[in-house]
Scaffold this motif. Structure first.
Motif, mmCIF file in Angstrom:
data_model
loop_
_atom_site.group_PDB
_atom_site.id
_atom_site.type_symbol
_atom_site.label_atom_id
_atom_site.label_comp_id
_atom_site.label_asym_id
_atom_site.label_seq_id
_atom_site.Cartn_x
_atom_site.Cartn_y
_atom_site.Cartn_z
ATOM 1 N N ARG A 183 0.853 -1.174 0.000
ATOM 2 C CA ARG A 183 0.000 0.000 0.000
ATOM 3 C C ARG A 183 0.894 1.230 0.000
ATOM 4 O O ARG A 183 1.787 1.342 0.852
ATOM 5 C CB ARG A 183 -0.903 0.023 1.236
ATOM 6 N N VAL A 184 0.682 2.120 -0.939
ATOM 7 C CA VAL A 184 1.375 3.407 -0.931
ATOM 8 C C VAL A 184 0.378 4.476 -0.531
ATOM 9 O O VAL A 184 -0.806 4.379 -0.855
ATOM 10 C CB VAL A 184 2.042 3.722 -2.280
ATOM 11 N N SER A 185 0.868 5.458 0.182
ATOM 12 C CA SER A 185 0.003 6.510 0.696
ATOM 13 C C SER A 185 0.540 7.883 0.316
ATOM 14 O O SER A 185 1.747 8.053 0.101
ATOM 15 C CB SER A 185 -0.078 6.429 2.221
ATOM 16 N N CYS A 186 -0.374 8.839 0.259
ATOM 17 C CA CYS A 186 -0.002 10.212 -0.051
ATOM 18 C C CYS A 186 -0.663 11.115 0.973
ATOM 19 O O CYS A 186 -1.881 11.047 1.176
ATOM 20 C CB CYS A 186 -0.466 10.575 -1.449
ATOM 21 N N ALA A 187 0.149 11.952 1.618
ATOM 22 C CA ALA A 187 -0.373 12.857 2.635
ATOM 23 C C ALA A 187 -0.064 14.297 2.241
ATOM 24 O O ALA A 187 1.056 14.603 1.805
ATOM 25 C CB ALA A 187 0.253 12.536 3.987
ATOM 26 N N ALA A 188 -1.056 15.155 2.409
ATOM 27 C CA ALA A 188 -0.866 16.581 2.142
ATOM 28 C C ALA A 188 -0.483 17.291 3.436
ATOM 29 O O ALA A 188 -1.014 16.984 4.501
ATOM 30 C CB ALA A 188 -2.141 17.173 1.556
ATOM 31 N N SER A 189 0.432 18.230 3.319
ATOM 32 C CA SER A 189 0.911 18.933 4.512
ATOM 33 C C SER A 189 -0.066 19.997 4.997
ATOM 34 O O SER A 189 0.068 20.508 6.104
ATOM 35 C CB SER A 189 2.261 19.593 4.219
ATOM 36 N N GLY A 190 -1.046 20.317 4.157
ATOM 37 C CA GLY A 190 -2.043 21.304 4.527
ATOM 38 C C GLY A 190 -3.310 21.080 3.734
ATOM 39 O O GLY A 190 -3.439 20.101 2.998
ATOM 40 N N SER A 191 -4.239 21.989 3.899
ATOM 41 C CA SER A 191 -5.512 21.854 3.196
ATOM 42 C C SER A 191 -5.394 22.359 1.756
ATOM 43 O O SER A 191 -4.718 23.349 1.495
ATOM 44 C CB SER A 191 -6.586 22.666 3.922
ATOM 45 N N ILE A 192 -6.044 21.632 0.865
ATOM 46 C CA ILE A 192 -6.099 22.006 -0.547
ATOM 47 C C ILE A 192 -7.554 22.156 -0.927
ATOM 48 O O ILE A 192 -8.322 21.192 -0.819
ATOM 49 C CB ILE A 192 -5.422 20.946 -1.442
ATOM 50 N N GLY A 193 -7.938 23.337 -1.367
ATOM 51 C CA GLY A 193 -9.323 23.561 -1.732
ATOM 52 C C GLY A 193 -9.590 23.289 -3.198
ATOM 53 O O GLY A 193 -8.688 23.316 -4.022
ATOM 54 N N GLY A 194 -10.828 23.006 -3.501
ATOM 55 C CA GLY A 194 -11.249 22.848 -4.881
ATOM 56 C C GLY A 194 -10.633 21.670 -5.602
ATOM 57 O O GLY A 194 -10.324 21.749 -6.793
ATOM 58 N N ILE A 195 -10.469 20.543 -4.892
ATOM 59 C CA ILE A 195 -9.851 19.371 -5.529
ATOM 60 C C ILE A 195 -10.794 18.779 -6.561
ATOM 61 O O ILE A 195 -11.954 18.504 -6.268
ATOM 62 C CB ILE A 195 -9.478 18.325 -4.467
ATOM 63 N N TRP A 196 -10.263 18.559 -7.750
ATOM 64 C CA TRP A 196 -11.021 17.874 -8.791
ATOM 65 C C TRP A 196 -10.774 16.370 -8.741
ATOM 66 O O TRP A 196 -11.678 15.578 -8.922
ATOM 67 C CB TRP A 196 -10.605 18.398 -10.160
ATOM 68 N N ALA A 197 -9.487 15.995 -8.545
ATOM 69 C CA ALA A 197 -9.150 14.573 -8.577
ATOM 70 C C ALA A 197 -7.840 14.329 -7.843
ATOM 71 O O ALA A 197 -6.985 15.213 -7.747
ATOM 72 C CB ALA A 197 -9.018 14.084 -10.016
#
Length: 114
Positions: free
Chosen positions: A18-32
């Protein structure tokens, strides 16, 4: 905001990772949210997508073996990889697409031995 991919490693053919991806902050308006991979000597290729409304899509080469998922509250998304094959070897990159920006993680190495 930075994306951090993790969870790669070495696995025998037929195994799972399993690979994971974490964002360091909030991202608005994500399409995909997407996963890509790049095998040695080859161009980067798209692997899987999960859209803002939860729809998923997969490259034919991984359909039925890989599963993309997300945890909006934790700002993470994963790629579960089963029945791995040596051809799945490569650097896996996570990607988030918004109306205004394209975010990329640094990549995590997945190596599948035969």
């Amino acid at each position: 905001v930075q994306l951090q991919a993790s969870g790669g490693g070495l696995v025998q053919g037929g195994g799972s990772l399993r690979v994971s991806c974490a964002a360091s902050g909030s991202i608005g308006g994500i399409w995909a949210r997407r996963w890509y991979r790049q095998a040695p000597g080859k161009e980067r290729e798209w692997v899987a997508t999960i859209t803002a409304n939860g729809s998923v899509d997969y490259a034919d080469s991984v359909k039925g073996r890989f599963t993309i998922s997300r945890d909006v509250a934790k700002k993470t998304f994963d790629l579960r990889m089963d029945s791995l094959e040596p051809e799945d070897t490569g650097i896996y990159y996570c990607n988030i697409v918004t109306k205004y920006k394209n975010y990329w993680g640094q990549g995590t190495q997945v190596t599948v031995s035969s």
